[in-house]
Structures are given as structure tokens and as C-alpha cells.
Design a protein around this motif. Structure first.
Motif, PDB file in Angstrom:
ATOM      1  N   ALA A 126     -12.100  11.238  -3.518  1.00 42.48           N
ATOM      2  CA  ALA A 126     -12.672  12.565  -3.297  1.00 42.48           C
ATOM      3  C   ALA A 126     -11.751  13.465  -2.490  1.00 42.48           C
ATOM      4  O   ALA A 126     -12.068  14.646  -2.278  1.00 42.48           O
ATOM      5  CB  ALA A 126     -14.026  12.426  -2.589  1.00 42.48           C
ATOM      6  N   PHE A 127     -10.609  12.943  -2.048  1.00 46.96           N
ATOM      7  CA  PHE A 127      -9.713  13.692  -1.179  1.00 46.96           C
ATOM      8  C   PHE A 127      -8.315  13.746  -1.786  1.00 46.96           C
ATOM      9  O   PHE A 127      -7.966  12.951  -2.672  1.00 46.96           O
ATOM     10  CB  PHE A 127      -9.662  13.055   0.205  1.00 46.96           C
ATOM     11  CG  PHE A 127     -11.007  12.959   0.876  1.00 46.96           C
ATOM     12  CD1 PHE A 127     -11.719  14.092   1.209  1.00 46.96           C
ATOM     13  CD2 PHE A 127     -11.571  11.719   1.143  1.00 46.96           C
ATOM     14  CE1 PHE A 127     -12.961  14.014   1.810  1.00 46.96           C
ATOM     15  CE2 PHE A 127     -12.815  11.624   1.744  1.00 46.96           C
ATOM     16  CZ  PHE A 127     -13.515  12.768   2.076  1.00 46.96           C
ATOM     17  N   PRO A 128      -7.468  14.691  -1.311  1.00 45.38           N
ATOM     18  CA  PRO A 128      -6.087  14.783  -1.832  1.00 45.38           C
ATOM     19  C   PRO A 128      -5.265  13.534  -1.486  1.00 45.38           C
ATOM     20  O   PRO A 128      -5.637  12.735  -0.618  1.00 45.38           O
ATOM     21  CB  PRO A 128      -5.538  16.014  -1.097  1.00 45.38           C
ATOM     22  CG  PRO A 128      -6.722  16.749  -0.587  1.00 45.38           C
ATOM     23  CD  PRO A 128      -7.786  15.736  -0.336  1.00 45.38           C
ATOM     24  N   LEU A 129      -4.136  13.374  -2.195  1.00 45.31           N
ATOM     25  CA  LEU A 129      -3.190  12.283  -1.953  1.00 45.31           C
ATOM     26  C   LEU A 129      -3.888  10.918  -1.998  1.00 45.31           C
ATOM     27  O   LEU A 129      -3.673  10.050  -1.156  1.00 45.31           O
ATOM     28  CB  LEU A 129      -2.489  12.469  -0.600  1.00 45.31           C
ATOM     29  CG  LEU A 129      -1.706  13.779  -0.414  1.00 45.31           C
ATOM     30  CD1 LEU A 129      -1.174  13.873   1.015  1.00 45.31           C
ATOM     31  CD2 LEU A 129      -0.570  13.852  -1.422  1.00 45.31           C
ATOM     32  N   THR A 130      -4.706  10.737  -3.026  1.00 42.52           N
ATOM     33  CA  THR A 130      -5.511   9.514  -3.121  1.00 42.52           C
ATOM     34  C   THR A 130      -4.640   8.274  -3.156  1.00 42.52           C
ATOM     35  O   THR A 130      -4.924   7.278  -2.466  1.00 42.52           O
ATOM     36  CB  THR A 130      -6.386   9.562  -4.386  1.00 42.52           C
ATOM     37  OG1 THR A 130      -7.223  10.713  -4.331  1.00 42.52           O
ATOM     38  CG2 THR A 130      -7.243   8.309  -4.492  1.00 42.52           C
ATOM     39  N   GLU A 131      -3.572   8.314  -3.965  1.00 37.82           N
ATOM     40  CA  GLU A 131      -2.746   7.114  -4.111  1.00 37.82           C
ATOM     41  C   GLU A 131      -2.046   6.766  -2.797  1.00 37.82           C
ATOM     42  O   GLU A 131      -1.985   5.598  -2.403  1.00 37.82           O
ATOM     43  CB  GLU A 131      -1.698   7.316  -5.221  1.00 37.82           C
ATOM     44  CG  GLU A 131      -2.271   7.314  -6.625  1.00 37.82           C
ATOM     45  CD  GLU A 131      -2.946   8.631  -6.973  1.00 37.82           C
ATOM     46  OE1 GLU A 131      -2.799   9.605  -6.191  1.00 37.82           O
ATOM     47  OE2 GLU A 131      -3.638   8.683  -8.006  1.00 37.82           O
ATOM     48  N   VAL A 132      -1.525   7.778  -2.124  1.00 31.13           N
ATOM     49  CA  VAL A 132      -0.846   7.533  -0.843  1.00 31.13           C
ATOM     50  C   VAL A 132      -1.816   6.959   0.175  1.00 31.13           C
ATOM     51  O   VAL A 132      -1.512   5.983   0.882  1.00 31.13           O
ATOM     52  CB  VAL A 132      -0.205   8.830  -0.318  1.00 31.13           C
ATOM     53  CG1 VAL A 132       0.394   8.606   1.072  1.00 31.13           C
ATOM     54  CG2 VAL A 132       0.858   9.339  -1.281  1.00 31.13           C
ATOM     55  N   ALA A 133      -2.989   7.565   0.282  1.00 32.63           N
ATOM     56  CA  ALA A 133      -3.997   7.084   1.230  1.00 32.63           C
ATOM     57  C   ALA A 133      -4.435   5.662   0.898  1.00 32.63           C
ATOM     58  O   ALA A 133      -4.653   4.832   1.797  1.00 32.63           O
ATOM     59  CB  ALA A 133      -5.203   8.019   1.234  1.00 32.63           C
ATOM     60  N   SER A 134      -4.533   5.358  -0.390  1.00 36.02           N
ATOM     61  CA  SER A 134      -4.941   4.003  -0.794  1.00 36.02           C
ATOM     62  C   SER A 134      -3.873   2.982  -0.418  1.00 36.02           C
ATOM     63  O   SER A 134      -4.200   1.861   0.010  1.00 36.02           O
ATOM     64  CB  SER A 134      -5.204   3.962  -2.298  1.00 36.02           C
ATOM     65  OG  SER A 134      -6.277   4.822  -2.645  1.00 36.02           O
ATOM     66  N   ILE A 135      -2.613   3.346  -0.579  1.00 36.31           N
ATOM     67  CA  ILE A 135      -1.530   2.431  -0.189  1.00 36.31           C
ATOM     68  C   ILE A 135      -1.574   2.172   1.311  1.00 36.31           C
ATOM     69  O   ILE A 135      -1.415   1.037   1.770  1.00 36.31           O
ATOM     70  CB  ILE A 135      -0.168   3.019  -0.614  1.00 36.31           C
ATOM     71  CG1 ILE A 135      -0.049   3.006  -2.140  1.00 36.31           C
ATOM     72  CG2 ILE A 135       0.973   2.226   0.024  1.00 36.31           C
ATOM     73  CD1 ILE A 135       1.190   3.703  -2.672  1.00 36.31           C
ATOM     74  N   ILE A 136      -1.809   3.235   2.091  1.00 36.17           N
ATOM     75  CA  ILE A 136      -1.905   3.056   3.546  1.00 36.17           C
ATOM     76  C   ILE A 136      -3.072   2.145   3.886  1.00 36.17           C
ATOM     77  O   ILE A 136      -2.975   1.278   4.767  1.00 36.17           O
ATOM     78  CB  ILE A 136      -2.072   4.428   4.238  1.00 36.17           C
ATOM     79  CG1 ILE A 136      -0.796   5.257   4.078  1.00 36.17           C
ATOM     80  CG2 ILE A 136      -2.402   4.249   5.726  1.00 36.17           C
ATOM     81  CD1 ILE A 136      -0.918   6.671   4.609  1.00 36.17           C
ATOM     82  N   ALA A 137      -4.202   2.312   3.191  1.00 35.55           N
ATOM     83  CA  ALA A 137      -5.368   1.455   3.440  1.00 35.55           C
ATOM     84  C   ALA A 137      -5.042  -0.003   3.154  1.00 35.55           C
ATOM     85  O   ALA A 137      -5.412  -0.905   3.924  1.00 35.55           O
ATOM     86  CB  ALA A 137      -6.547   1.916   2.582  1.00 35.55           C
ATOM     87  N   ILE A 138      -4.338  -0.272   2.054  1.00 40.18           N
ATOM     88  CA  ILE A 138      -3.966  -1.644   1.715  1.00 40.18           C
ATOM     89  C   ILE A 138      -3.021  -2.213   2.759  1.00 40.18           C
ATOM     90  O   ILE A 138      -3.149  -3.376   3.181  1.00 40.18           O
ATOM     91  CB  ILE A 138      -3.334  -1.699   0.311  1.00 40.18           C
ATOM     92  CG1 ILE A 138      -4.372  -1.327  -0.749  1.00 40.18           C
ATOM     93  CG2 ILE A 138      -2.772  -3.094   0.030  1.00 40.18           C
ATOM     94  CD1 ILE A 138      -3.793  -1.172  -2.136  1.00 40.18           C
ATOM     95  N   LEU A 139      -2.047  -1.396   3.193  1.00 36.03           N
ATOM     96  CA  LEU A 139      -1.118  -1.853   4.227  1.00 36.03           C
ATOM     97  C   LEU A 139      -1.854  -2.177   5.528  1.00 36.03           C
ATOM     98  O   LEU A 139      -1.544  -3.161   6.210  1.00 36.03           O
ATOM     99  CB  LEU A 139      -0.055  -0.787   4.490  1.00 36.03           C
ATOM    100  CG  LEU A 139       0.992  -0.586   3.392  1.00 36.03           C
ATOM    101  CD1 LEU A 139       1.905   0.584   3.739  1.00 36.03           C
ATOM    102  CD2 LEU A 139       1.815  -1.867   3.201  1.00 36.03           C
ATOM    103  N   LEU A 140      -2.837  -1.347   5.872  1.00 35.56           N
ATOM    104  CA  LEU A 140      -3.604  -1.588   7.091  1.00 35.56           C
ATOM    105  C   LEU A 140      -4.392  -2.888   6.999  1.00 35.56           C
ATOM    106  O   LEU A 140      -4.403  -3.688   7.945  1.00 35.56           O
ATOM    107  CB  LEU A 140      -4.556  -0.421   7.345  1.00 35.56           C
ATOM    108  CG  LEU A 140      -4.130   0.611   8.383  1.00 35.56           C
ATOM    109  CD1 LEU A 140      -5.138   1.745   8.454  1.00 35.56           C
ATOM    110  CD2 LEU A 140      -3.962  -0.025   9.747  1.00 35.56           C
ATOM    111  N   VAL A 141      -5.065  -3.090   5.881  1.00 39.27           N
ATOM    112  CA  VAL A 141      -5.828  -4.333   5.707  1.00 39.27           C
ATOM    113  C   VAL A 141      -4.902  -5.532   5.807  1.00 39.27           C
ATOM    114  O   VAL A 141      -5.208  -6.530   6.479  1.00 39.27           O
ATOM    115  CB  VAL A 141      -6.565  -4.333   4.354  1.00 39.27           C
ATOM    116  CG1 VAL A 141      -7.174  -5.703   4.075  1.00 39.27           C
ATOM    117  CG2 VAL A 141      -7.658  -3.271   4.344  1.00 39.27           C
ATOM    118  N   THR A 142      -3.740  -5.440   5.145  1.00 37.82           N
ATOM    119  CA  THR A 142      -2.790  -6.551   5.172  1.00 37.82           C
ATOM    120  C   THR A 142      -2.271  -6.803   6.580  1.00 37.82           C
ATOM    121  O   THR A 142      -2.183  -7.946   7.040  1.00 37.82           O
ATOM    122  CB  THR A 142      -1.609  -6.264   4.227  1.00 37.82           C
ATOM    123  OG1 THR A 142      -2.102  -6.001   2.908  1.00 37.82           O
ATOM    124  CG2 THR A 142      -0.656  -7.445   4.185  1.00 37.82           C
ATOM    125  N   SER A 143      -1.933  -5.731   7.281  1.00 36.75           N
ATOM    126  CA  SER A 143      -1.412  -5.870   8.633  1.00 36.75           C
ATOM    127  C   SER A 143      -2.456  -6.461   9.574  1.00 36.75           C
ATOM    128  O   SER A 143      -2.163  -7.345  10.389  1.00 36.75           O
ATOM    129  CB  SER A 143      -0.945  -4.504   9.146  1.00 36.75           C
ATOM    130  OG  SER A 143      -0.377  -4.616  10.430  1.00 36.75           O
TER     131      SER A 143
END
Length: 605
Positions: free
Chosen positions: A458-475
């Protein structure tokens, strides 16, 4: 004129003291030796048995392992039986998980609710009472970490994966099915307010108070009493020398199981969310097989971090987590409904404070629903089973903090940050759902792990934000596994300062295996069952721990009032110290009384 000179001298003396304290803190933080494990080697051997015992002095040392035989082999044996049965009989064990979860929440949910409230009251009492002036490590102890680094490790070890997983899924779930404690219609604005308040309740003061009490007890008995940094040490005032026998072994075995199952719950949730993100971005299948493979890969990263040690591993990753999480939070605030999020935080926080007493004691006695067992009782069991790991890790990094500073920092600061995080992500999700922008409720019903990524569309830069979310979960995954491995390894080595690397690798791998087996054997329900089943018996351990802490704190206040004078203390507590300083206060004619008194002074100071 003389009075002005006196005031000038006093001001100069005060400035010198401030400068000396600042310099002392700087050296304590920057000039301490680097370490790899959960080293605690206090200078004071306070209790008689400590002088004759060393951590791990009954260990078996062979082929790269340094193991406490009872704790290690019994824990490993029980875990092997669990893993074997789950893999051999997946359908039967899945049914068993379901039955166990239902039985525990229905019959003992009230007990977990009462225990959580008692621990919150205990945290407030220790912080605000005369015990608040007690300092971990003694009156002259200084912190080993800067406050920002300390906060980063608290947050990363505490509940990073959970915040990522539930920050969108939980408020949306409560929007569609509010707690029976609130008389609101599902899907309404009133339900949205109740949803955020309920989420604050589950992630606010209660979990952090549980962590704080456990961490405080472990830190005090390690740094102020010279006992090994293991859970058995907390019960010395109650059990005495028996902490080195069967009772102590049983306590540490239960601690190992609670830690591993609590960790497995978080790791299972985290990998489910990461897999859902990868499916959203790249179309990869996010089934159980993919999640098990991801557990293997992330466990390998955690193993590397374990080998690197606390300074180079956990500390660096924790700081990275804080930077990524701060950036992710700021992004949602800026691109999301900013004014609504700020208003939602303010209003929901006020509502949470208003209804906290009712929520804290709500046990669903007059409601025909399993809501409380699915949510609150599960959370309290999860936090309690997670508390040995988080508490021990917090204890290790909290030397030099006063009881009042420790509890206020470990409870209030992370709780406020949790409120902000939940208000931003949960508030954004509620705004998206209530305004019909996306059907997040349908996504949560289908798979709660996808909720975060559905909202980000629902927000801009969806793919970038999703990658950051995955990195955060992994970290967060790696940090939790890393920290947990250090704790379990410490427990199974009898509190040894640094155990061999193969041993640390073994427990890092074991965490991943248990998380994978739970996913195979029953998914989210199996994870919930593991958390509650180990949290229930451990709740009893925590209640006994409070009694032990109170006795030990009273002893410490005696020492403080006597300016840490060993002879004065011994005269008040002859039986406690008679095995170590037999002449103090009891036999003034002992031929070596003067030498022993001097030795006692040196030891205690």
C-alpha cells in the motif's frame, strides 16, 4: 570570605569526582579485555562453597567438548526423544500438540496470568524500594558497555523477531476478533483502538518486567556473590550447597529446555515471515521445505556469529539491527498516514494505561471463547520460557548498573520503543484495512506471515521496503540464535567461562533442528505448544526465585550499610560465612583471626 573559599573547594572536589567517575566509566567500557562467551569471573567469593568450587569442575572434557554431564546428557536425551517422536509420528504428535495446548491454556491459563502480574509488581517494588540503590557488581562497579550499545543488545535479544512478525498481524487479528474484555463490534474504529491497546498489553510492561526480574537475579548472584552465571545460582539462599547437586541440575535442565523451545518458537515465526517475503518478491515457494532450508542457512550464519563471539558477533549485529529497524520505522512514518500514526500512538497509549488493570487480570471466566488461551496465555508462556535466555544475556551485559537503573532501563525504555513500533506498523495496517485500501484481514487469515508484505504494497518503494523487512528478520534471527547458543552452551558447561567452539556450534545447530522439527510436526500450533508447555513449569521456578532474591538483597543492604565491611557483616550472618571466615565475629581468640579478617576485607572489597 572563608565560607566562599569552602564552597569553591567543595565545587572543585565535586568536579574532580565527576571527572574521575567519567574516566572510570570510560576505562571500564573501552579498556576491558575482549571476550567471546558469557564470561563472569567476579573478584568476590561471597559464599563458602564458591571458594572450593569452580564452574565446570565436574565436567567431562573430551574431543572438543567441555560438558556438565547431568545437564548436558539429560537435556540432549529429552530433546532427542522429542525430535525422534515428532519425525517418526508427525500426525500423532500434531494431535498431541493440539491437545496439550488446549489442556494447558484451559486449566492453567489463570496461573500464568497471575504469575506475570506478580513479576510486574516485583519489578516495581525492587526498583522503587530501598533495594533500588544496590549496584550490580558492588558499589564501585562500572558498566562495560555504553548505554546505546546496551540498549541495542537488550532490544535485539528481547523480541526482535516477534515485533517483526506480529506488528501487523496481531492488530489486524484483534480488529476482526476483539478481546472479550472489550464490548466492541469487530471491524469498527472502536475495535481498532482496542486492537492497538491489546497489542501494547502483550508487548509492553509485562514481558519486559519478566525479563528484568530474571536478568536482575542472574546478574546479582553472578557479580555480587561470585556464583556461576547459571540459573541454579539464583537459588543459593534457599538451597545452599544443594545447588551443586540434583536440585541444581534439575533447575538447569529445565532452563535449557525452556530456552531452546522459547528460541525455537521465535525462530519458527521468523523464518516463516522471511519465506513469505521471498515468495512475495521472487515467487519462491514458501512451504515447510523452503522454511526448513532457510533455517539451515540462517543457522549457519548464526554459527559463524557464535564463533566470532559476543563483542564481534552479537554486539555488532545488534547495532546493525537497531540502525535497520530505525530506518524502516522512519520510512513507514514518512510514507504512511503520519498524522494518524501519531494520533493513534497517543490515543492507544492512553487507553492502554486506562484499561491495564482490567486487562492484566482478565482470565475469561465468564466468556465462552478460547481467545485468551490463543493470545494472552500463549504470550505469557512464551515470555516466561524465553526469559532464561534473555535474562541471562541481559545479566551478562549489565554489570555496573544499579537495580533502579537496571529495571527502569530494561522495562520502561524497551516497552516505550515497542509501543512506538506497534503503533506505527499496527496503526498503518489498521488504516489500510479500515479505509479499504487492501484486504489485510484476509491475508492474515490465510497466512499471518504475509501480513507485513501485504501492507507494504500500500506504500511506495514496496520492493525495497520488503527487502529491508527480510534483512531485519534474518538479522534478528541470527542475533537471537547467536545469543541463545551462548546461553545454552554456558548452562551445559556448568557455567564455564569459555567452552570449546565445537560445543557452541553444536547448540547453535540444535536450535535450528528443533525449530525445523516443530514446523514439520505441527507448524504454528506446535511452536505455541512448545512455548507454553515449558513456560508453565518455569513459572513456578520464577516465583521461588523472588523469595531467594529478597533474602539476598537484604544481605546486600547489610553490606552497604556497613560500607562493605566484612567483619561487621559476618557478625550478623555467622552461619552464612562460618565455612569461609570462621573467626569473624565468633572466635576472637583464634590464632589467625587478624590475618583472616584482613583476607576477608580484601576479598569483599
Amino acid at each position: 570570605m572563608a565560607r566562599q573559599t569552602d564552597r569553591t573547594d567543595q565545587a572543585q572536589t565535586y568536579r574532580e569526582q565527576v571527572d574521575a567517575d567519567r574516566e572510570s566509566r570510560f576505562h571500564a567500557i573501552h579498556d576491558r579485555p575482549r571476550f567471546h562467551g558469557l564470561q563472569v569471573d567476579p573478584e568476590v567469593d561471597f559464599y563458602p562453597e564458591v571458594r572450593d568450587r569452580e564452574p565446570g569442575d565436574t565436567n567431562i572434557v573430551a574431543k572438543g567438548f567441555d560438558l556438565h554431564p547431568w545437564v548436558t546428557f539429560v537435556s540432549a536425551g529429552l530433546l532427542a526423544v522429542f525430535v525422534g517422536l515428532t519425525l517418526a509420528f508427525p500426525e500423532q504428535t500434531s494431535s498431541a500438540y493440539e491437545a496439550t495446548l488446549s489442556f494447558t491454556t484451559e486449566r492453567f491459563g489463570w496461573f500464568l496470568i497471575v504469575t506475570a502480574n506478580i513479576l510486574v509488581v516485583a519489578a516495581i517494588y525492587f526498583a522503587l524500594s530501598r533495594y533500588g540503590k544496590i549496584r550490580i557488581g558492588g558499589p564501585d562497579a562500572q558498566p562495560e558497555f555504553t548505554r546505546p550499545a546496551w540498549y541495542a543488545m537488550l532490544l535485539s535479544a528481547g523480541m526482535g523477531i516477534g515485533l517483526m512478525f506480529w506488528s501487523v498481524a496481531e492488530p489486524i487479528s484483534h480488529l476482526g476478533e476483539p478481546s472479550p474484555a472489550f464490548d466492541v463490534q469487530p471491524g469498527t474504529e472502536a475495535a481498532g483502538e482496542a486492537a492497538l491497546s491489546t497489542t501494547f498489553f502483550h508487548w509492553g510492561l509485562h514481558p519486559w518486567a519478566i525479563y528484568a526480574i530474571v536478568g536482575l537475579a542472574l546478574a546479582f548472584f553472578a557479580y555480587n556473590r561470585g556464583l556461576p552465571l547459571t540459573f541454579r545460582s539464583v537459588f543459593y539462599p534457599v538451597l545452599g550447597r544443594r545447588i551443586y547437586g540434583g536440585w541444581g541440575n534439575a533447575i538447569d535442565i529445565l532452563t535449557v529446555l525452556a530456552t531452546l523451545f522459547g528460541l525455537a518458537t521465535s525462530l519458527g515465526l521468523g523464518v516463516g515471515q522471511a519465506a513469505a517475503g521471498l515468495e512475495f518478491l521472487f515467487g519462491w515457494e514458501s512451504g515447510t521445505s523452503t522454511q526448513v532450508l532457510m533455517i539451515g542457512g540462517i543457522t549457519a550464519l548464526a554459527t559463524l556469529s557464535v564463533v566470532a563471539g559476543l563483542d564481534q558477533g552479537v554486539k555488532r549485529l545488534s547495532q546493525l539491527n537497531l540502525i535497520l529497524a530505525g530506518g524502516f520505522l522512519a520510512f513507514i512514518v514518512l510514507v504512511g498516514p503520519t498524522l494518524f500514526l501519531l494520533s493513534a500512538l497517543t490515543q492507544s497509549l492512553g487507553f492502554y494505561i486506562q484499561v491495564l488493570p482490567e486487562q492484566a487480570f482478565y482470565a475469561q471466566a465468564f466468556a465462552d471463547s478460547d481467545w485468551q488461551g490463543t493470545w494472552t496465555v500463549f504470550y505469557w508462556g512464551w515470555w516466561i520460557s524465553w526469559s532464561p535466555f534473555v535474562g541471562m544475556f541481559i545479566a551478562r551485559v549489565s554489570k555496573g548498573r544499579s537495580v533502579r537503573d537496571f529495571i527502569s532501563s530494561v522495562v520502561v525504555v524497551p516497552a516505550i520503543l515497542s509501543f512506538i513500533w506497534m503503533a506505527v506498523f499496527g496503526g498503518a495496517a489498521l488504516d489500510v484495512q479500515l479505509n479499504g485500501i487492501r484486504d489485510l484481514a484476509g491475508a492474515v487469515d490465510e497466512d499471518a506471515a504475509t501480513a507485513m508484505f501485504e501492507m507494504l504494497q500500500a506504500f511506495p518503494l514496496t520492493e525495497v521496503a520488503s527487502i529491508i523487512a527480510i534483512l531485519l528478520v534474518t538479522s534478528f534471527f541470527v542475533t537471537s540464535s547467536d545469543s541463545g547458543s551462548l546461553v545454552v552452551d554456558h548452562l551445559t558447561s556448568g557455567g564455564k567461562l569459555d567452552s570449546p567452539r565445537p560445543q557452541r556450534v553444536f547448540w547453535a545447530v540444535m536450535e535450528g533442528v528443533i525449530a525445523a522439527v516443530l514446523l514439520i510436526g505441527g507448524g504454528l500450533e506446535a511452536l505455541q505448544t512448545a512455548a507454553i508447555s515449558t513456560g508453565l513449569p518455569f513459572a513456578l521456578v520464577l516465583l521461588f526465585m523472588l523469595w531467594s532474591m529478597r533474602r539476598a538483597f537484604d544481605e546486600e543492604l547489610d553490606l552497604l550499610e556497613g560500607h562493605y565491611d566484612a567483619r561487621r557483616y559476618a557478625s550478623r550472618h555467622e552461619t552464612l560465612l562460618e565455612g569461609e571466615y570462621p573467626s569473624l565475629g565468633t572466635d576472637a581468640t583464634h590464632p589467625h583471626a587478624e590475618e583472616e579478617a584482613e583476607e576477608a576485607d580484601r576479598a569483599v572489597r
